[in-house]
Design an enzyme around this catalytic site. Structure first.
Site, PDB file in Angstrom:
ATOM      1  N   GLU A 909      -3.561 -12.085   4.023  1.00  0.00           N
ATOM      2  CA  GLU A 909      -3.209 -11.196   5.129  1.00  0.00           C
ATOM      3  C   GLU A 909      -3.360 -11.909   6.465  1.00  0.00           C
ATOM      4  O   GLU A 909      -2.432 -11.925   7.268  1.00  0.00           O
ATOM      5  CB  GLU A 909      -4.082  -9.936   5.091  1.00  0.00           C
ATOM      6  CG  GLU A 909      -3.737  -8.955   6.200  1.00  0.00           C
ATOM      7  CD  GLU A 909      -4.543  -7.671   6.120  1.00  0.00           C
ATOM      8  OE1 GLU A 909      -4.525  -6.902   7.099  1.00  0.00           O
ATOM      9  OE2 GLU A 909      -5.201  -7.422   5.086  1.00  0.00           O
ATOM     10  N   ARG A 987     -14.674   0.224   7.863  1.00  0.00           N
ATOM     11  CA  ARG A 987     -14.342   0.922   6.608  1.00  0.00           C
ATOM     12  C   ARG A 987     -15.595   1.099   5.746  1.00  0.00           C
ATOM     13  O   ARG A 987     -15.741   2.113   5.057  1.00  0.00           O
ATOM     14  CB  ARG A 987     -13.238   0.198   5.840  1.00  0.00           C
ATOM     15  CG  ARG A 987     -12.777   0.990   4.618  1.00  0.00           C
ATOM     16  CD  ARG A 987     -11.544   0.401   3.973  1.00  0.00           C
ATOM     17  NE  ARG A 987     -10.305   0.822   4.585  1.00  0.00           N
ATOM     18  CZ  ARG A 987      -9.630   1.937   4.263  1.00  0.00           C
ATOM     19  NH1 ARG A 987     -10.140   2.780   3.373  1.00  0.00           N
ATOM     20  NH2 ARG A 987      -8.491   2.224   4.835  1.00  0.00           N
ATOM     21  N   GLU A1368      -6.180  -0.297  -3.948  1.00  0.00           N
ATOM     22  CA  GLU A1368      -7.587  -0.578  -3.714  1.00  0.00           C
ATOM     23  C   GLU A1368      -8.571   0.423  -4.323  1.00  0.00           C
ATOM     24  O   GLU A1368      -9.659   0.040  -4.759  1.00  0.00           O
ATOM     25  CB  GLU A1368      -7.845  -0.678  -2.199  1.00  0.00           C
ATOM     26  CG  GLU A1368      -7.158  -1.853  -1.547  1.00  0.00           C
ATOM     27  CD  GLU A1368      -7.293  -1.822  -0.034  1.00  0.00           C
ATOM     28  OE1 GLU A1368      -8.030  -2.661   0.510  1.00  0.00           O
ATOM     29  OE2 GLU A1368      -6.678  -0.944   0.600  1.00  0.00           O
TER      30      GLU A1368
END
Length: 1436
Positions: A909, A987, A1368
């Site tokens: 990413e 997160r 995920e």
């Protein structure tokens, strides 16, 4: 010796002898040292002239002998040509006089039936390089370059003249030297089938059974299975599992591969509910358990075996007839090949081999190249002379003698295993104790590809201190025959054979000729043990072999030999212990004395290389105890009066035998009325699966070489924190093929890069981690570039690095900001609680280990600064912008193209630009295409991984078990730049309560700035770390209350309408449904009862069961990223070209997007094609990440297709019975735009940490898993017995892909929580840089029973066609394995009288499990006090 004869006939025409082939004659005479070159002429008796060019002048008696031999040989030629009257020349490059032998320099082999003749092959060229770069056969992949992943597997076939049989065997092409392939047939994945032609059943079945996701590992797995079927057309399932021991897959979770290939086996595949006798999963208890009478729409078939083509072994590719003739018709030649740095000699006889070794005592002997290949590649070793005696007959012989078997030193381990197995089947059991011990070690020795070529002699002579076999040879007293040209000697493998680390008593001019493995005596018992991080294809932590011989008819020890690997710099014999036990009866007193003596004799320094000193010492006692019990049982069987083994101890003596996995997949069938053309909700095969299975799918490094292309290698820092004083590239620039060395000063644009603009493309003045990119070397080949890069000399001024979280806390080395989420009143909640407990847990990082490493090909387009890049990246837009910045051009001059990736998992990413920016800069500077594909060790060193976390918590709870207060702090090891670390930490905070409703919460997060390579996104993105800490305190709460954990979990689960700590209202919650269904499908209560019973009946093995829920928020937490674009073209023939901003990395995104377009447009998927993802079709695309790509891109595709459909609507209304093609043509002729842009942004998102308000997520995915494990309390090994998963994926777009994502994510999580451990030195050097040291799950690690059920009737109105994200969320469910292990450890501790909560860090490695099972064998080895020694590795 080869003689090439060119001649003219009397008519004047020139032709070659032998009907167009070369006349070849083998001469047995030896050649002698060259004095000087001469030119000799002579004539045949017929008057024809013969000329020897570059001959040899010899002196003394040797000259007369050689002269006679040459005259004899030339006379033979003369007779063969007497009738032709031709002129003859013998060329010096054909008659090679070198040292004392005559050699050929011509390598002849076949690839997929095509003959290859290679002159002077380079000894350092591997078969893989030759296939990919010379022949353009790119189906065979480079995954690790060390024979540890199987991506490069091919099949070799050769004719064996002694047995008159063909041998077929799989090998790692990345290790196989090209020079070793003389008279061998190579079969690659391209050679057995193709999409355009005909797929082989092996290729078809892995594709149709959904066993190929990213596809990078698929060709290797296909070839492993193909090689097995060539040798055994109807294998057993255990044969299949053994064949795959050397293959890894990071995507699928292995289950679909095994299911697909089970159809080839005697056991057969799924019968489709037809009720095969005793074998149907629906009737034998492994199938779906119906939760209600109404579950009539459940489906369990993901593929139909009736569609598979039958496998006909008679239709396989034949062995090339010409190669058969060559193999039968010739004596084996001696070969010699000269490369840039090495010369390869392949003698044909033992005599020649011995003379070569005498002449070149420093030469390395190579058979399988499984050790030397690693040394050359990774340890920078150079061996100027290589001797390859693989086909010397004496070295391959297996001889039965009166007291055992004698194996030639070049016998492969597979060959040895087969011979020993035959002996075990035919000989009396008492004679084969040693053989069975060797076979036990061979079961877990590397992978099949390595065993097929690795030689038994090589295993001994490499003298590895952690060898699996050497302890057995030593304990059994095997005899070795050593030979040189002057004679032989026999030595016994004892404590004097290994003289030091990697050294033996063998003299430089000697070779190991053979190994004598003895029969055992009637009163002799032998056992072998091995403990490694992973059972399959792994190197040992400690290995042992033990042999005891008793006085006949008694239990009195006559002789005892205890040998260990991993307990010193060499394989060692515990001589003192062995001697002290002689004359003693086999009983408790002997056991105590042995353990006491071993504890004194087998000591390790706490700083020992490899670490784990206490664990390794404990294993020596554990192994002996297992041996003690095993021998006790065997003595009783022989009628000797010894105590009977208590039934609760028997499990300690059992040898591990894996059970064949069984599985069930359950999903909701499509409604009865749904059109067959509507593929939404159907288990459709991955669009690229067939191409991936045939090797035709093109990955970045498969793009054909450009004519003037160059290769780049990175120059990286060897220091974790330092100032750069000087860089000297002069030596590197002198290397062959080097074009230029590039450093920071060569950058035309900006050297600033990174997500937060806090990194440099190339280091400028300082380095902040080991692996920091300093420069690059560009050369004509990858090998030249890599060699030269290692020659760049850098001088540093070292500074003290910060490596671990604890060091960062001590130094207060944090990135800003410190994040906090708080709701309720924490202090009031803690006061309200009946109990408050505190705890902590450390969770290690994880390497992405995508099978395709980072790779970039940059092609300058020659004008206006344009650059085209082929990149393996999840983020086309970020790559484009960063490359443009480093080149100093606008983004519109840079095009980034992604066809597919061989896995990503978040690792591509943001970190893929570490490579692509450098490659683009080099291409721009040199105005030539430049390519760089990182080797596995480079990729692991440079790119970072999952963030290690340290969590501290204080939790308040009531007597009922209700949690009322939580105070938790997270410390994340971010590394040397911010990258995405803040988002990852956020997160983690968003998931700190997992699925539990808690009124009063405070969570704080700290980003530790350390001198490690920057950690980055990884599947789960901080969520698993946050939830792992939650399950730790939940487990502690249950233990402290003495209540079942699942009761406390269920009590605290969220309910509909409750709010999270970040004040998001939960709507459409399904966690309770998932929990109850998982409880039912897993048969939890029955499992728990059975586990408790098992634990009460077994002392040294314990079982544990655990359930774990997950609640995973779906959206990018950075609001602006929640957008996507799509571009759809409809062509006049009705075909549709679809492009969207997402990238395909195996997750099936392109397949789902085609399904979406198919439904919206109302046309079959066969009319729709996705070519690639590129920045010139869809601009400003968000990274393919956060599990949101199907939601975002699917909605954008839906939007574009709806626009097109609206434009076509008038033509459909005008002619409703016409075809799609008719409507398209009518619109075209009416000048209607048949191209549409689609766009989508997720509505109503935006959370503020300052106000703790706003919607952080669009919706949540929920899931629950239940797992059962069994641990070996003596070694720490564990078995994953069963897992049941219930996952809410909404209304599945594609059940096959979604179930594949659930299983793949779970197995990746299994690695995270139980296997995968990144080890760093105290100086910040990564020690685990490849599959040899870093272990991801293998085929044998998946649960024996594996059930996945997609929750039915779970409609989600927030995403495309009521689906939910799936990439995920399932990963964390593997924590059920971790907590089942902890449950089992708790049972073991209770048996030892140790109760209460305890800390178990992640991963739950064998070392941590064993050390936590406190008992009499761990007591002598307490862990050393921190600060009293320098550890080999640190917990970062």
């Amino acid at each position: 010796m080869r003689i090439q004869v060119s001649r003219r006939s009397r008519s004047g025409r020139r032709f070659r002898s032998g009907g167009g082939s070369r006349l070849e004659e083998d001469l047995d005479c030896r050649r002698f040292r060259t004095r000087r070159r001469t030119r000799t002429r002579g004539r045949f008796r017929s008057g024809r002239r013969i000329q020897v060019v570059g001959g040899t002048r010899l002196e003394g008696p040797e000259f007369i002998f050689l002269q006679q031999q040459i005259q004899s040989d030339l006379s033979l030629i003369s007779r063969n040509m007497e009738s032709t009257g031709a002129e003859t020349q013998i060329y010096s490059d054909e008659l090679v006089y070198s040292d004392e032998l005559v050699y050929s320099d011509e390598l002849v082999f076949f690839v997929n039936g095509t003959k290859i003749v290679e002159r002077d092959a380079d000894p350092e060229t591997t078969l893989l390089t030759f296939l990919r770069r010379r022949l353009g056969l790119t189906g065979t992949k480079l995954g690790c370059a060390e024979g540890g992943c199987g991506a490069c597997t091919v099949m070799l076939s050769r004719y064996e003249p002694i047995t008159n049989k063909l041998l077929h065997y799989s090998v790692n092409a990345c290790l196989a030297p090209l020079c070793s392939l003389h008279l061998v047939a190579v079969t690659t994945v391209e050679g057995i089938g193709s999409v355009a032609g005909k797929l082989h059943p092996v290729q078809e079945r892995i594709a149709k059974s959904h066993g190929s996701q990213c596809g990078f590992c698929t060709p290797g797995i296909v070839m492993s299975m193909y090689a097995l079927l060539r040798n055994n057309p109807t294998p057993r399932m255990m044969d299949v599992e053994e064949a795959f021991q050397g293959n890894l897959c990071r995507c699928t979770g292995y289950r679909p591969i095994l299911e697909g290939y089970k159809t080839f086996t005697q056991e057969g595949g799924c019968c489709g509910g037809k009720g095969r006798e005793n074998g149907c999963c629906m009737t034998n208890g492994n199938g779906a358990v119906k939760t209600s009478e109404e579950d009539v729409d459940e489906a369990t078939m993901l593929f139909n075996t009736a569609e598979f083509k039958p496998h006909d072994p008679t239709q396989e590719v034949i062995f090339p007839p010409e190669l058969m003739n060559l193999s039968k018709g010739q004596k084996q030649k001696s070969l010699r090949f000269r490369g840039e740095r090495a010369t390869w000699f392949q003698p044909r006889s033992l005599d020649q081999f011995l003379r070569l070794k005498w002449k070149h005592p420093e030469a390395r002997v190579v058979v399988g190249n499984t050790e030397v290949g690693i040394e050359v590649k990774f340890k920078n070793m150079i061996y100027p002379v290589i001797l390859a005696p693989a086909f010397v007959p004496e070295l391959n012989a297996v001889t039965h003698v009166h007291d055992g078997l004698v194996f030639g030193a070049a016998c492969s381990l597979s060959h040895m295993g087969a011979a020993l197995s035959r002996a075990v089947e035919t000989l009396p059991p008492h004679q084969t104790e040693v053989f069975r011990a060797v076979l036990e070690q061979l079961r877990w020795f590397a992978g099949t590809q390595i065993r097929n070529v690795a030689a038994v002699g090589g295993n001994i002579m490499t003298a590895s201190p952690i060898s699996d076999l050497n302890p057995v040879f030593m304990a059994a007293g095997c005899k070795l025959t050593l030979t040189d040209k002057d004679g032989s000697r026999t030595v016994q493998m004892d404590d004097g054979f290994f003289t030091g680390y990697r050294r033996t008593i063998v003299r430089p001019t000697e070779i190991l000729l053979s190994v004598h493995v003895p029969y055992s005596r009637k009163t002799q018992f032998v056992s072998a043990f091995k403990q490694s991080p992973r059972r399959e294809d792994d190197i040992s932590i400690v290995t042992a072999a033990m042999s005891v011989t008793f006085t006949p008819g008694t239990d009195v020890v006559e002789e005892m030999r205890l040998s260990f690997g991993g307990m010193g710099p060499t394989t060692v014999l515990a001589t003192k212990t062995g001697v002290s036990l002689v004359g003693r009866p086999w009983g408790e007193e002997l056991l105590h004395r042995a353990c006491s003596s071993l504890a004194e004799e087998m000591t390790l320094d706490p700083s020992v290389p490899g670490g784990m000193a206490s664990y390794r010492q404990t294993l020596t006692l554990s192994f002996f105890y297992k041996f003690y019990l095993t021998v006790l049982g065997k003595l009783r069987l022989q009628g000797v009066n010894v105590p009977e083994i208590s039934s609760e101890l028997v499990s300690a003596t059992e040898t591990f035998h894996p059970e064949t996995p069984s599985s069930t997949q359950i999903y909701q069938a499509v409604p009865a009325g749904q059109s067959q053309d509507d593929v939404i909700g159907r288990p459709m095969m991955h669009l690229s699966a067939m191409k991936q299975a045939t090797g035709e799918a093109v990955y970045c490094d498969d793009v054909p070489l450009y004519e003037n292309e160059l290769h780049l290698a990175l120059v990286t820092s060897s220091k974790a924190r330092a100032r750069i004083l000087s860089i000297d590239a002069s030596a590197a620039e002198r290397f062959p093929g080097v074009v230029r060395c590039l450093f920071a000063d060569d950058i035309a644009g900006s050297n600033v890069t990174g997500v937060k603009q806090d990194e440099t493309v190339l280091a400028d003045g300082q380095v902040t981690c080991v692996g920091h990119v300093i420069g690059a070397v560009v050369a004509d080949t990858q090998l030249h570039a890599q060699r030269a890069a290692k020659a760049v000399k850098i001088q540093y001024e070292e500074l003290t690095p910060i490596v671990t979280i604890q060091e960062a806390i001590a130094a207060q080395s944090f990135y800003e900001p410190i994040r906090t989420i708080e709701s309720g009143d924490l202090e009031a909640g803690l006061k309200q609680a009946d109990h408050v407990l505190e705890g902590e847990i450390h969770m290690g990082g994880q390497e992405h280990f995508y099978l395709e490493t980072n790779v970039t090909l940059a092609v300058p387009r020659g004008e206006d600064g344009e650059m085209e890049l082929f990149v393996s990246t999840q983020a086309t837009n970020d790559t484009q912008s960063r490359v443009a910045r480093v080149l100093g051009v606008p983004a519109n001059r840079v095009v980034v193209r992604v066809k597919r990736m061989g896995g990503g998992f978040g690792g591509k990413e943001s970190r893929s630009t570490v490579v692509s920016t450098v490659v683009a800069m080099a291409a721009s500077r040199l105005k030539r295409p430049v390519r760089c594909m990182l080797d596995r060790d480079e990729d692991m060193l440079i790119t970072g991984g999952r963030h290690p976390f340290y969590g501290k918590y204080k939790v308040g709870f009531l007597n009922s078990g209700k949690v009322v207060a939580l105070d938790v702090s997270y410390y994340s090891n971010a590394g040397n730049s911010r990258d995405l670390s803040l988002s990852v930490l956020e997160r983690a905070l968003f998931h700190m309560e997992n699925s539990y409703s808690i009124a009063n919460v405070r969570g704080r997060g700290y980003l530790c700035q350390t001198n490690l390579p920057s950690n980055t996104a990884f599947r789960g993105f901080g969520g698993p770390q946050g939830m792992m800490v939650a399950e730790s305190w939940m487990s502690d709460v249950a233990v402290s209350l003495g209540r079942p954990t699942e009761e406390i979990q269920r009590l605290n689960l969220y309910a509909e309408g409750e709010s999270t700590p970040y004040n998001q209202l939960l709507q459409g919650i399904t966690i309770d449904r998932c929990w109850d269904e998982c409880l039912s499908r897993s048969g939890y209560q029955q499992r728990r009862a059975a586990t408790d019973l098992y634990n009460s009946q077994n002392r040294w093995t314990k079982r544990g069961v655990a359930m774990v829920p997950t609640k995973f928020g779906i959206s990018f937490t950075a609001t602006f990223l929640n957008q996507a674009g799509a571009l759809v073209h409809v062509y006049t023939d009705g075909s549709v070209l679809l492009t969207h901003g997402g990238t395909e990395m195996g997750q099936g995104l392109h397949t789902k997007m085609v399904q979406v377009a198919s439904r919206v447009l109302g046309i079959p998927v066969s009319k729709i094609h996705i070519s690639e993802t590129s920045t010139n079709t869809v601009a400003n695309a968000s990274p393919t990440a956060a599990s949101a790509s199907s939601d975002l891109n699917g909605a954008a595709v839906q939007n574009a297709c709806a626009i097109l459909l609206a434009r076509l609507e008038p033509y459909k209304n005008r002619n409703p019975k016409a075809s799609w093609e008719d409507w398209v043509k009518a619109a075209y002729f009416d000048r209607v735009n048949l191209t549409a842009n689609g766009f989508y942004k997720t509505p109503d998102l935006g959370y503020s940490f300052e106000t703790n308000s706003g919607r952080a997520f669009n919706y949540y995915s929920y899931g629950v898993s239940c797992s059962e494990v069994e641990i070996d309390c003596l070694t720490g090994a564990h078995k994953n017995l069963s897992t049941t998963i219930v996952m809410d994926v909404g209304k599945s777009l594609n059940p096959a892909i979604d179930i594949g994502q659930v299983e793949g994510g779970f197995v990746q999580g299994l690695g995270l929580f139980t296997l995968e451990e990144l080890r760093y030195s105290p100086a910040g050097v990564l020690l685990t840089r490849g599959p040899g040291m870093y272990k991801i799950p293998a085929f044998g690690d998946i649960p024996t029973e594996f059930t996945v059920s997609l929750l039915r009737d779970a409609v989600n109105d927030k995403a495309i066609f009521a689906s939910k994200a799936v990439g995920e969320p399932p990963l964390f469910l593997a924590a059920s394995i971790f907590y089942a292990i902890k449950d089992a450890v708790m049972a073991a501790r209770a048996e030892s009288g140790v109760g209460g909560t305890f800390r178990l860090d992640s991963p739950a490695s064998a070392e941590r499990i064993r050390n936590a099972c406190r008992d009499q064998f761990t007591k002598p080895f307490p862990p050393p006090e921190p600060g009293t020694f320098k550890p080999w590795s640190v917990q970062v």
